[in-house]
Design a protein around this motif. Structure first.
Motif, PDB file in Angstrom:
ATOM      1  N   MET C 108     -28.897  -4.713   5.344  1.00  0.00           N
ATOM      2  CA  MET C 108     -29.718  -3.758   6.078  1.00  0.00           C
ATOM      3  C   MET C 108     -30.869  -4.481   6.779  1.00  0.00           C
ATOM      4  O   MET C 108     -31.144  -4.255   7.956  1.00  0.00           O
ATOM      5  N   VAL C 109     -31.531  -5.367   6.056  1.00  0.00           N
ATOM      6  CA  VAL C 109     -32.671  -6.101   6.615  1.00  0.00           C
ATOM      7  C   VAL C 109     -32.216  -7.009   7.748  1.00  0.00           C
ATOM      8  O   VAL C 109     -32.875  -7.121   8.782  1.00  0.00           O
ATOM      9  N   MET C 110     -31.069  -7.649   7.583  1.00  0.00           N
ATOM     10  CA  MET C 110     -30.582  -8.538   8.645  1.00  0.00           C
ATOM     11  C   MET C 110     -30.221  -7.749   9.896  1.00  0.00           C
ATOM     12  O   MET C 110     -30.533  -8.161  11.014  1.00  0.00           O
ATOM     13  N   SER C 111     -29.577  -6.595   9.717  1.00  0.00           N
ATOM     14  CA  SER C 111     -29.285  -5.742  10.875  1.00  0.00           C
ATOM     15  C   SER C 111     -30.575  -5.334  11.557  1.00  0.00           C
ATOM     16  O   SER C 111     -30.682  -5.330  12.783  1.00  0.00           O
ATOM     17  N   ALA C 112     -31.570  -5.006  10.731  1.00  0.00           N
ATOM     18  CA  ALA C 112     -32.859  -4.581  11.286  1.00  0.00           C
ATOM     19  C   ALA C 112     -33.506  -5.710  12.068  1.00  0.00           C
ATOM     20  O   ALA C 112     -34.068  -5.504  13.146  1.00  0.00           O
ATOM     21  N   LYS C 113     -33.454  -6.914  11.529  1.00  0.00           N
ATOM     22  CA  LYS C 113     -34.091  -8.051  12.198  1.00  0.00           C
ATOM     23  C   LYS C 113     -33.438  -8.313  13.555  1.00  0.00           C
ATOM     24  O   LYS C 113     -34.118  -8.469  14.561  1.00  0.00           O
ATOM     25  N   ALA C 114     -32.101  -8.344  13.551  1.00  0.00           N
ATOM     26  CA  ALA C 114     -31.406  -8.595  14.818  1.00  0.00           C
ATOM     27  C   ALA C 114     -31.796  -7.542  15.843  1.00  0.00           C
ATOM     28  O   ALA C 114     -32.046  -7.837  17.010  1.00  0.00           O
ATOM     29  N   PHE C 115     -31.888  -6.308  15.387  1.00  0.00           N
ATOM     30  CA  PHE C 115     -32.206  -5.202  16.281  1.00  0.00           C
ATOM     31  C   PHE C 115     -33.649  -5.275  16.792  1.00  0.00           C
ATOM     32  O   PHE C 115     -33.914  -5.181  17.984  1.00  0.00           O
ATOM     33  N   LEU C 116     -34.599  -5.469  15.871  1.00  0.00           N
ATOM     34  CA  LEU C 116     -36.003  -5.454  16.276  1.00  0.00           C
ATOM     35  C   LEU C 116     -36.361  -6.645  17.159  1.00  0.00           C
ATOM     36  O   LEU C 116     -37.245  -6.558  18.008  1.00  0.00           O
ATOM     37  N   ASP C 117     -35.658  -7.750  16.961  1.00  0.00           N
ATOM     38  CA  ASP C 117     -35.919  -8.914  17.814  1.00  0.00           C
ATOM     39  C   ASP C 117     -35.607  -8.589  19.277  1.00  0.00           C
ATOM     40  O   ASP C 117     -36.217  -9.140  20.181  1.00  0.00           O
ATOM     41  N   GLU C 118     -34.641  -7.681  19.489  1.00  0.00           N
ATOM     42  CA  GLU C 118     -34.289  -7.315  20.858  1.00  0.00           C
ATOM     43  C   GLU C 118     -34.930  -6.009  21.308  1.00  0.00           C
ATOM     44  O   GLU C 118     -35.026  -5.744  22.498  1.00  0.00           O
ATOM     45  N   HIS C 119     -35.308  -5.160  20.378  1.00  0.00           N
ATOM     46  CA  HIS C 119     -35.873  -3.847  20.709  1.00  0.00           C
ATOM     47  C   HIS C 119     -37.161  -3.650  19.933  1.00  0.00           C
ATOM     48  O   HIS C 119     -37.182  -2.981  18.916  1.00  0.00           O
ATOM     49  N   PRO C 120     -38.245  -4.206  20.438  1.00  0.00           N
ATOM     50  CA  PRO C 120     -39.498  -4.146  19.673  1.00  0.00           C
ATOM     51  C   PRO C 120     -40.136  -2.760  19.581  1.00  0.00           C
ATOM     52  O   PRO C 120     -40.975  -2.531  18.727  1.00  0.00           O
TER      53      PRO C 120
END
Lengths: 297, 759, 159
Positions: C108-120
Motif C-alpha cells: 500500500m505504501v509503495m503504491s502510494a509513494k509511486a502515485f504521490l511522486d507523480e501527483h502531489p
C-alpha cells in the motif's frame, strides 16, 4: 489445481525482430514469447503452459514507443505498456476510447508491466483494448520470416485465446488512423466491482458526425466479453448511420447489439444479464461518444 | 466525563513503526537454521474414501526429508466441545471437501517439495457429495462426518418469555425467509506456520494464529502430547477475523514433519489454497416471524435458522447459540422462540467471521423490521429508536444491558446521513438504509476464561507488558499500553510491548467475541494497580506518607493533597532494585464471574458485559439499468463506552463495515454440483477494493460501562453486524425492491425490478 | 536447471546473485536477499501485497522475473526509511490510523509513494484509484486514504 512456483525454462532476451524470429524458429512449440508476462506467468504457475524456452521481447527497441504521424495516424509499439498509454496525452485526447480502456484495466501495478501487444495476443474475449481498437479502425502489424502483414484488429481474433498471429510471427505494432473531424469514441466496461476486474461486458462506440454535428455519417460499435472473440456489430451501426443521434436511437442500436451478441453463462455472469447489459452499455457508449464530439465543437 | 492523559487519545500504534517500515515478521517471513519447506497435497474431490496413498516415489526424491499422511497422527479427534470432537489433523479414511490436505511433504527447498507432491499417488473412491443444508437434511443423504451418526452437527432450541401471548398482542405480524451465501474470511496473509522440535520433544510453534490457546489445546490433544510439551510464540499476524482460531493441517503438518525430521519445517500457503479449503462463513437459511404493535413496539419474535457449515462442526455450535441468544439485543423483544440447526456438508469447513452469527441474524431481523415498519407506516429511524434497548434493560433471556447509548447512536447517525431531508425528497435511484446492532464484549464460555496480564518493571523506569491477548491488527497491544500508562502515570512511550510467548504469558481463551479490550483491559488495570501498590509502599516510605494518599502522574509519585511533595517514579524504581534488591512485577487477571456461563441448552443467562451498540446508516445509489449498487456514504453512530483510542476504534468500525460490503454485494464462494470449488482465486472471488467502499464517518457516543476498563466496551464487531441490513434496506429505499438472499447482485435487482414492473 | 547470474539494484545497493531463471522478483527479494518486507499472498497479481517500485513505477513483483528486474532501480518498503527516519508517507500512515494488521501496508505504501511522486495534489478519488490494486480487509480503506492525503501534504512541506 493450485498455483505453483514457475516451472524451469531457458531464458532468451531478443534484441531485434530478426533475432526474436530466429529464436522462435529454433525453439518453435517449445517456446513462448513474452513482454510484461502478466498473463503468461500466471498461466505457467497454473501449469496451463509449460514452455521450455521463454523469449523476452522487451529489448526490441523498434517495438517500443508511441509515434504520432500527423498525416496518417498513431503507431503504438506493441511493447507499449498500459501505463504508458494511460499517461499519454495524445492517446487521451485523440483516441479517447482506447484511453478509457487502459484506465480501467487490472491495477496500476499490472499496468506498469502489461503491454498492448500482450493484451491483443492473449486474445481473451474480454480483452479491453480490443473493442476500442476495433471501433477506432485500428490495425496490427505482424512480422514473420516471410515479411510483415497488416490486419484490422476486427479481423485479428479467431476464437477464445486464438488469433491470426502465427506461431512464428511477432506482433510489432498497433496502428490507429488519425481521427477525422467531428469524431469521437468511448469505451464502457461493466465489472462486478469497481476495480481490479475483468469485463463482464465491454462496449466501444465510435461516431463520425457531419459538419453540422447533426447527422451521424459513420458508426462503429464493438463488443467484448460477449462472444468467442471481440466483435464488431455492423447491424447496430446501421441503426445509427445517416440518422441523428439521440437516446432513443442509441437505445435502438443497443437493442440490436444485444440480439447479435453471443455471450455465455459462467461463474462471472449469466448469458441473460450480459445480453441486457450489451443493450444498456451500447446505448451509453454511443451517447458518450456523441457528447464528446459536441463538447469539442 | 473524566479527562485522561493517555486513554482516550489516538496515540500511535505500538507496532506501527515496525509494520510501516516493513520490518514486522509474520509467520511466512520467519527462518530457522536447517529449515525445511513443507507443501500440502490436496484432494481434487469433495467427498471420497481414501483407499490408499503411495508416498514411496515422493520419499525417494532427492531433497525430500519426510512425507506424511493422516495416518502419521494418533487418530484422536478434537473439537470445540467434548460432544463435537469430529476433526482430525489430516483425514485418514476419507476426504470431506475439495482441497482438503491429504498428505504433506518436507523438503530442502520449495521447488523440490512441489515436485514431490506430484509423485504422491492417492487412490480415491468418490462418494456422493452433500452440498446444501437441504442435501444434508435429506434422509437418504450420505453421512459427511465419520465421527457423527447424523448430518445434524448441532441444534439449539430456545424459548424466552411467552411467545404465544406476544403474537396475540401484536397488531401486525409478518413472516419472511432470508438466506446468506458462503463467503471466505478474506484476511490478506495466507496461513503459514514454522514448527521446530527440540531433542526433549518440545514443539515450538510460530504460526499465523489468532487464538494460540485454542491452537495449543487442540494440537496437544490431537498430537497426544502433554500441554507443557508445546510452546507457542506469536509472530505478527496479518489479519484473522475469526478465520485463524483452529489449528489447521498447515500447523499439524509442520509440527509432525518437524517431529519426524528433527528439523524446523515451515509451510506457507498460497492464497488460492486458502480460498479453496479454509474457513468460510456458513451459509444460512432463516425464517423470521415478528409481531409489532401499532406504535412500533415489537411484541414477539420467532426465528428458525439452518446453518450449513462444512464437514466439521468447529465453532458451529457457538454460531447456532449466538444466532438465537443475541436476538435479544439491540431491540427490546419480550418474547423470543428460536430453533437453530447446524448441518454438515462437503464444502469448505466453516468457523465464524467478524461479527459472528449476529451478522446474519441482524441481517434478517433488521430487514424484517424495515418491512413491518413500512407496513404500519412508521419511520425507519423512529421504530428503531422506540425499540432500542436502554440502560439497565434486562432482556427476555436474562441478559443485563448495563449501559446503552443506542438511542443517541440512532439520533446521531440519522442526523449525519441526512435522514430527515432525504424523506422530503431524494434523487432517483438513491436511498438510505438503517440497521442497528449490538455485540457483547466477550461471553463467558466454560473452561479457562480469565485474562491475565503481567507488567515487568525495568530498571530505567520503563515497564514491559505481556498479556494473553493476540494482536491481529485490531490494536490490542496498543490499548493495553495506554491503560497501563494511564494507571501508572507514565507517558505512553514508557510502556513496552513484550513478546507473546506461552512460556511467559497465559494466553486468553481466544481472540473472539470482541473480548480483548474488555477482558485484557481489566486485567491490565489490575496488573497496573498491583504494581502501583508495590511502588506506592516504597514511595510512601520515602515521603513519610500513607500509600493510599499518593497519586501517580507525569512520571512522579506525589501526595494528592500537596503535589509538590513527591519523588520521581524512577527513584522508587531504583530504590527497589538497587537498595532492596527486589525486582517488581505487576500481576493482574480479570474474569467476569458475575456473568453466567453460556448455557448451551437454554440460551438463558446474563451472557456478557459490555454490550457495544451501533446504528448504521448507509446511503446507496442503484443504477436501474445495470442493477449496480454504489455506496455513497456510511455513517455509524457507535457506543463503545469510553473510546480508549478513537482513531483505532474508527478503524474497527470502518473495517467491519467495508468487510460486510463484500458479503452484501460482491462475494460468494461458488461450488459446482460435485462440490468442487469454482472461484478459488482472487481473480474471481471479489473482495472490496478501495473503489468499492464509501467514505465512512464514525460518530462516537460516549458512555461509561460500569464493568469495562475505564468504562470502555469492545468495539471490533458491531459494524459488521449492522451493515448487511443497512445495505439491503438502502437498496429497498432506493428502488423499491427487497432482496432477501445475499449477495445482492445486479442480476437479482434487475429481476426484482422487472417483476415489480409487471405487477 | 542452470542458474543465471544476475545483478539487481535494490534500495540503492547492488546485489550479485545466482538464481534459477524462473525466480520471480518477489521470490528473490524475500528468499535470496532476505528482504521480507515485501509480502507474497496470491502470487498471481490480484492483491497488491507484493508491490514494489521499478524505476519509480509500481509493479506486481510476483509477476516480474528477477532476470527482467536487472538494470532497473528497485525500491522496496525497506528502502523507504533510513533507520528511525521514516518517509513522510510512512509517518502519515502512523498518524492517521492507516495500519492495522500491517500485511497490506508495504504494498500500500509503495503504491502510494509511486502515485504521490507523480501527483502531489491528489483528490480522494484519485487516491482510491491509485490503491485500487491493493486489497485490505482490516481498515475499510478510509484511514489509508486519509493517510495518503495527509502524506501528500507532508511531502509538499518537505520539498
Amino acid at each position: 489445481m493450485f498455483i505453483k512456483r514457475l516451472p524451469g525454462f531457458e531464458h532468451h532476451a531478443a534484441t531485434s525482430i530478426p533475432g526474436a524470429l530466429d529464436l522462435l524458429a529454433r525453439y518453435a512449440e517449445k517456446a513462448e514469447v513474452y513482454a510484461g508476462g502478466t498473463d503468461l506467468l500466471v498461466a505457467m504457475k497454473k501449469r496451463e503452459k509449460i514452455p521450455e524456452h521463454l523469449i523476452d521481447l522487451k529489448g526490441i527497441a523498434e517495438m517500443r514507443g508511441i509515434h504520432s504521424d500527423d498525416q496518417k495516424g498513431i503507431h503504438i509499439g506493441s511493447l507499449t505498456t498500459l501505463a504508458e498509454l494511460e499517461g499519454s496525452t495524445v492517446v487521451k485526447e485523440k483516441f479517447g476510447a482506447l484511453w478509457d480502456a487502459v484506465h480501467v484495466m487490472a491495477s496500476p501495478q499490472i499496468r506498469t508491466l502489461g503491454t498492448i501487444g500482450g493484451n491483443l495476443c492473449g486474445a481473451v474475449p474480454s480483452a479491453d483494448t480490443a473493442p476500442p481498437l476495433i471501433a477506432l479502425g485500428g490495425s496490427v502489424k505482424m512480422v514473420g520470416p516471410n515479411g510483415d502483414r497488416s490486419v484490422l484488429v476486427e479481423n485479428f481474433f479467431k476464437g477464445p485465446k486464438e488469433s491470426v498471429l502465427r506461431k512464428n510471427e511477432i506482433l510489432k505494432e498497433v496502428f490507429i488512423p488519425n481521427p477525422a473531424e467531428f469524431t469521437s469514441g468511448s469505451y464502457i466496461k461493466l465489472m462486478r466491482r469497481n476495480a481490479l476486474d475483468l469485463a463482464l461486458v465491454g462496449v466501444a462506440a465510435y461516431l463520425r458526425l457531419d459538419s453540422n454535428g447533426k447527422i451521424c455519417k459513420e458508426a462503429r460499435i464493438a463488443l467484448g466479453a460477449v462472444a468467442p472473440t471481440p466483435i464488431r456489430v455492423p447491424q447496430a451501426e446501421e441503426v445509427l448511420t445517416d440518422r441523428t443521434i439521440d437516446i432513443t436511437r442509441a437505445g435502438e442500436a443497443g437493442r440490436v447489439a444485444s440480439q447479435v451478441c453471443r455471450p455465455i453463462t459462467d461463474i462471472r455472469s449469466t448469458l441473460g444479464y450480459r445480453c441486457s447489459m450489451v443493450e444498456v452499455l451500447t446505448k451509453r457508449a454511443v451517447i458518450e461518444a456523441h457528447r464528446r464530439i459536441l463538447s469539442t465543437r | 466525563m473524566e479527562e485522561y492523559s493517555v486513554v482516550g487519545k489516538s496515540v500511535e500504534r505500538t507496532d506501527g513503526r515496525v509494520k510501516v517500515a516493513g520490518k514486522a515478521r509474520y509467520a511466512g517471513d520467519l527462518v530457522a537454521s536447517g529449515m525445511l519447506h513443507g507443501k500440502i497435497l490436496r484432494s481434487p474431490l469433495a467427498h471420497a474414501k481414501i483407499l490408499s496413498i503411495d508416498t514411496s516415489r515422493a520419499k525417494a526424491l532427492p531433497g525430500v526429508m519426510a512425507v506424511i499422511t493422516g495416518k502419521d497422527f494418533p487418530g484422536i479427534p478434537f473439537g470445540t466441545r467434548p460432544d463435537t470432537r469430529d476433526q482430525l489433523p489430516m483425514p485418514i479414511t476419507k476426504v470431506h471437501h475439495f482441497g482438503e490436505g491429504v498428505a504433506a511433504v518436507a523438503a530442502t527447498d520449495e521447488d523440490t517439495a512441489e515436485e514431490a507432491l506430484d509423485l504422491i499417488k492417492v487412490d480415491y473412491e468418490e462418494l456422493p457429495a452433500v452440498l446444501t443444508a437441504a442435501d444434508a437434511l435429506n434422509p437418504d443423504a450420505p453421512l459427511v462426518n465419520e465421527f457423527m451418526k447424523s448430518n445434524i452437527a448441532y441444534s439449539s432450541n430456545f424459548l424466552f418469555g411467552d411467545v404465544e401471548k406476544g403474537f396475540k398482542e401484536a397488531d401486525h405480524i409478518r413472516e419472511e425467509t432470508f438466506s446468506s451465501q458462503r463467503v471466505t474470511v478474506g484476511f490478506i496473509e495466507p496461513h503459514a506456520c514454522l514448527a521446530e522440535v527440540d531433542p526433549t520433544g518440545r514443539i515450538l510453534l510460530q504460526g499465523s494464529k489468532q487464538s494460540p490457546y485454542i491452537t495449543w489445546r487442540h494440537m496437544c490433544r490431537a498430537l497426544d502430547i502433554p500441554l507443557s510439551k508445546m510452546r507457542i510464540v506469536n509472530p505478527f499476524v496479518g489479519g484473522a477475523f475469526s478465520g485463524k482460531h483452529d489449528p489447521f493441517d498447515v500447523d499439524f503438518a509442520a509440527a509432525k514433519l518437524a517431529q519426524i525430521t528433527g528439523r524446523p519445517v515451515k509451510i506457507v500457503l498460497n492464497y488460492d489454497e486458502v480460498l479453496a479449503a479454509y474457513r468460510q462463513r456458513n451459509a444460512m437459511d432463516a425464517r423470521l416471524r415478528i409481531g409489532v404493535k401499532r406504535n412500533g413496539a415489537i411484541t414477539a419474535l420467532k426465528a428458525e435458522c439452518v446453518l450449513e457449515g462444512g464437514p466439521i462442526s468447529g465453532i458451529g455450535p457457538f454460531n447456532i447459540y449466538y444466532f438465537g441468544a443475541f436476538m435479544n439485543i439491540p431491540y427490546k423483544i419480550p418474547a423470543i422462540e428460536y430453533h437453530g440447526k447446524l448441518v454438515y456438508s462437503n464444502r469448505a469447513p466453516c468457523g465464524t467471521v467478524r461479527g459472528q452469527e449476529i451478522v446474519l441474524a441482524q441481517f434478517a431481523l433488521d430487514s424484517l423490521l424495515h418491512m413491518v415498519s413500512e407496513d404500519i407506516g412508521m419511520d425507519q429511524v423512529e421504530i428503531r429508536s422506540i425499540n432500542a434497548v436502554t440502560d439497565k434493560w434486562r432482556t427476555a433471556n436474562g441478559m443485563m444491558v448495563d449501559v446503552s447509548g443506542l438511542r443517541e447512536c440512532i439520533k446521531r447517525s440519522a442526523e449525519k446521513i441526512g435522514w430527515k431531508e432525504s424523506r422530503k425528497g431524494r434523487p432517483e435511484g438513491r436511498g438510505i438504509g438503517f440497521s442497528c446492532a449490538s455485540h457483547p464484549s466477550g461471553p463467558r464460555l466454560g473452561g479457562h476464561f480469565g485474562s491475565s496480564v503481567m507488567l515487568k518493571l525495568v530498571e530505567d523506569g520503563k515497564v514491559v507488558i505481556t498479556h494473553g491477548g493476540t494482536e491481529i491488527g485490531q490494536g490490542a497491544n496498543t490499548v493495553f499500553c495506554q491503560m497501563a500508562a494511564e494507571v501508572l502515570g507514565l507517558p505512553f512511550e514508557d510502556i513496552i510491548q513484550g513478546v507473546s510467548d506461552s512460556d511467559t504469558t497465559i494466553f486468553d481463551s481466544g481472540m473472539f467475541g470482541d473480548r480483548c479490550t474488555y477482558w485484557d483491559g481489566n486485567a491490565t488495570i489490575a496488573a497496573a494497580n498491583d504494581l502501583k501498590r508495590q511502588l506506592a509502599v516504597i514511595a510512601a516510605k520515602e515521603l513519610g506518607a500513607n500509600p493510599e494518599d499518593l497519586e501517580f502522574k507525569n512520571r512522579r509519585i506525589f501526595i494528592k493533597e500537596t503535589p509538590e511533595k513527591g519523588i520521581d517514579f524512577l527513584l522508587a524504581v531504583r530504590r527497589t532494585y538497587y537498595e532492596r534488591g527486589e525486582p517488581l512485577y505487576g500481576k493482574g487477571y480479570w474474569a467476569a464471574t458475575d456473568i453466567d456461563i453460556v448455557d448451551w441448552k437454554t440460551g438463558k443467562g446474563n451472557l456478557a458485559h459490555g454490550l457495544d451498540f451501533i446504528a448504521t446508516g448507509i446511503e446507496v445509489e442503484v443504477d436501474k439499468e445495470t442493477g449496480k449498487v454504489t455506496l455513497i456514504k456510511g455513517v455509524h453512530g457507535d457506543d463503545a463506552g469510553q473510546p480508549i483510542n478513537p482513531a483505532m476504534l474508527e478503524g474497527q468500525v470502518n473495517g467491519g463495515s467495508a468487510h460486510m460490503t463484500g458479503h452484501a454485494l460482491l462475494e460468494e464462494s461458488l461450488y459446482d454440483e460435485k462440490g468442487l470449488a469454482l472461484n478459488y482465486t482472487w481473480r474471481d472471488y471479489k473482495q472490496p477494493t478501495s473503489m468499492d467502499v464509501p467514505e465512512y464517518t464514525v460518530e462516537h457516543v460516549h458512555t461509561h460501562d460500569p464493568y469495562g476498563p475505564f468504562g470502555a466496551k469492545g468495539a471490533g464487531e458491531a459494524s459488521s453486524c449492522s451493515t448487511l441490513a443497512a445495505i439491503a434496506n438502502g437498496v429497498y429505499d432506493a428502488v423499491g425492491v427487497r432482496i432477501k438472499d445475499l449477495p445482492i447482485t445486479p442480476e437479482k435487482i434487475l429481476k426484482a425490478l422487472a417483476e415489480k414492473e409487471r405487477k | 536447471m542452470k542458474h543465471v547470474e544476475i545483478t539487481l539494484r535494490v534500495n540503492g545497493i547492488k546485489y550479485a546473485v545466482d538464481v534459477k531463471p524462473q525466480r520471480t522478483l518477489v521470490e528473490v527479494l524475500r528468499e535470496t536477499l532476505g528482504l521480507t518486507g515485501t509480502k507474497k499472498s496470491c502470487n498471481e497479481g490480484e492483491c497488491g501485497a507484493c508491490t514494489v517500485l521499478m524505476d519509480g513505477k509500481p509493479v506486481a513483483s510476483c509477476l516480474a522475473l528477477a532476470i527482467d528486474a536487472q538494470g532497473k532501480e528497485i525500491l522496496t518498503i525497506e528502502g523507504l526509511s533510513e533507520g528511525e527516519n521514516l518517509h513522510p508517507i510512512q509517518e502519515a500512515f502512523l498518524k492517521h490510523g492507516g495500519i492495522q494488521c500491517g500485511f497490506c501496508t508495504p504494498g500500500m505504501v509503495m503504491s502510494a509513494k509511486a502515485f504521490l511522486d507523480e501527483h502531489p495534489k491528489p483528490t480522494q478519488t484519485e487516491v482510491r484509484q491509485a490503491i485500487s490494486g491493493n486489497l485490505c480487509r482490516c481498515t475499510g480503506y478510509q484511514q489509508i486514504v486519509d493517510s495518503i492525503m495527509a502524506g501528500s501534504k507532508m511531502m509538499k512541506r518537505e520539498s
